[in-house]
Scaffold this motif. Structure first.
Motif, PDB file in Angstrom:
ATOM      1  N   UNK A  35       0.852  -1.194   0.000  1.00  0.00           N
ATOM      2  CA  UNK A  35       0.000   0.000   0.000  1.00  0.00           C
ATOM      3  C   UNK A  35       0.887   1.245   0.000  1.00  0.00           C
ATOM      4  N   UNK A  36       0.501   2.229  -0.800  1.00  0.00           N
ATOM      5  CA  UNK A  36       1.177   3.524  -0.825  1.00  0.00           C
ATOM      6  C   UNK A  36       0.126   4.621  -0.695  1.00  0.00           C
ATOM      7  N   UNK A  37       0.527   5.720  -0.093  1.00  0.00           N
ATOM      8  CA  UNK A  37      -0.343   6.889   0.025  1.00  0.00           C
ATOM      9  C   UNK A  37       0.428   8.102  -0.478  1.00  0.00           C
ATOM     10  N   UNK A  38      -0.238   8.915  -1.287  1.00  0.00           N
ATOM     11  CA  UNK A  38       0.328  10.182  -1.750  1.00  0.00           C
ATOM     12  C   UNK A  38      -0.483  11.311  -1.129  1.00  0.00           C
ATOM     13  N   UNK A  39       0.213  12.322  -0.633  1.00  0.00           N
ATOM     14  CA  UNK A  39      -0.410  13.461   0.036  1.00  0.00           C
ATOM     15  C   UNK A  39       0.523  14.652  -0.117  1.00  0.00           C
ATOM     16  N   UNK A  40       0.110  15.794   0.405  1.00  0.00           N
ATOM     17  CA  UNK A  40       1.018  16.937   0.492  1.00  0.00           C
ATOM     18  C   UNK A  40       0.642  17.792   1.691  1.00  0.00           C
ATOM     19  N   UNK A  41       1.611  18.015   2.552  1.00  0.00           N
ATOM     20  CA  UNK A  41       1.368  18.898   3.695  1.00  0.00           C
ATOM     21  C   UNK A  41       1.424  20.367   3.301  1.00  0.00           C
ATOM     22  N   UNK A  42       1.733  20.655   2.039  1.00  0.00           N
ATOM     23  CA  UNK A  42       1.720  22.049   1.579  1.00  0.00           C
ATOM     24  C   UNK A  42       0.351  22.436   1.017  1.00  0.00           C
ATOM     25  N   UNK A  43      -0.595  21.503   1.011  1.00  0.00           N
ATOM     26  CA  UNK A  43      -1.947  21.749   0.513  1.00  0.00           C
ATOM     27  C   UNK A  43      -2.909  21.882   1.696  1.00  0.00           C
ATOM     28  N   UNK A  44      -4.162  22.295   1.426  1.00  0.00           N
ATOM     29  CA  UNK A  44      -5.123  22.448   2.536  1.00  0.00           C
ATOM     30  C   UNK A  44      -5.211  21.182   3.385  1.00  0.00           C
ATOM     31  N   UNK A  45      -5.423  21.378   4.689  1.00  0.00           N
ATOM     32  CA  UNK A  45      -5.539  20.234   5.587  1.00  0.00           C
ATOM     33  C   UNK A  45      -6.785  20.385   6.456  1.00  0.00           C
ATOM     34  N   UNK A  46      -7.121  19.326   7.162  1.00  0.00           N
ATOM     35  CA  UNK A  46      -8.247  19.363   8.086  1.00  0.00           C
ATOM     36  C   UNK A  46      -7.866  20.147   9.330  1.00  0.00           C
ATOM     37  N   UNK A  73       4.092   9.149   0.619  1.00  0.00           N
ATOM     38  CA  UNK A  73       4.916  10.048  -0.172  1.00  0.00           C
ATOM     39  C   UNK A  73       4.297  11.441  -0.223  1.00  0.00           C
ATOM     40  N   UNK A  74       5.061  12.438   0.252  1.00  0.00           N
ATOM     41  CA  UNK A  74       4.632  13.833   0.156  1.00  0.00           C
ATOM     42  C   UNK A  74       4.916  14.288  -1.273  1.00  0.00           C
ATOM     43  N   UNK A  75       3.853  14.381  -2.075  1.00  0.00           N
ATOM     44  CA  UNK A  75       4.019  14.703  -3.493  1.00  0.00           C
ATOM     45  C   UNK A  75       2.890  15.615  -3.959  1.00  0.00           C
TER      46      UNK A  75
END
Length: 131
Positions: A35-46, A73-75
């Motif tokens: 399993x892989x997850x792609x996200x970005x902490x530079x984008x809107x968050x909860x 992966x922060x992408x």
């Protein structure tokens, strides 16, 4: 390509709270699995959690089904992540190019458990976001 570009736009127009893009992965290397997850902490968050924390809930729930943790992966380059005006992650559940992962994905019981793990993660994330 046009539809792919419109997905975050549709979510934005509808006032979405969370953009969850669910996929199965593939690799040229047939040994790659998990399993892989792609996200970005530079984008809107909860409100109460970073996108990395949000992603971790899905990552852990899905990995509990026996899939290898292939990485978070922060992408921010993915369109659905950087064009969304809401928190957005891509969940890559398993690799269809890996014989073992594909066998799991073809199993109805596994698919039911996978759907339940994703639903449970979503409930956890949404509950935490309103604490």
């Amino acid at each position: 390509m046009v539809i792919r570009l419109k997905r975050p736009e549709i979510g934005n127009e509808k006032g979405g709270y969370l953009y969850l893009s669910i996929h199965c992965n593939a690799s040229e290397n047939p040994d790659t699995d998990g399993v892989q997850i792609y996200y970005s902490d530079s984008c809107p968050s909860l409100k109460n959690m970073t996108n990395k924390e949000l992603s971790s809930v899905y990552y852990e729930n899905i990995a509990e089904l026996g899939l290898r943790k292939a990485g978070m992966v922060d992408n921010p380059r993915y369109i659905v992540i950087h064009k969304s005006k809401m928190p957005a992650i891509i969940v890559e559940n398993a690799f269809v190019s890996n014989e073992g992962d594909l066998e799991l994905l073809m199993d109805d019981n596994f698919k039911t458990d996978l759907a339940a793990a994703i639903c449970e993660a979503t409930i956890t994330v949404l509950n935490k976001s309103v604490e």
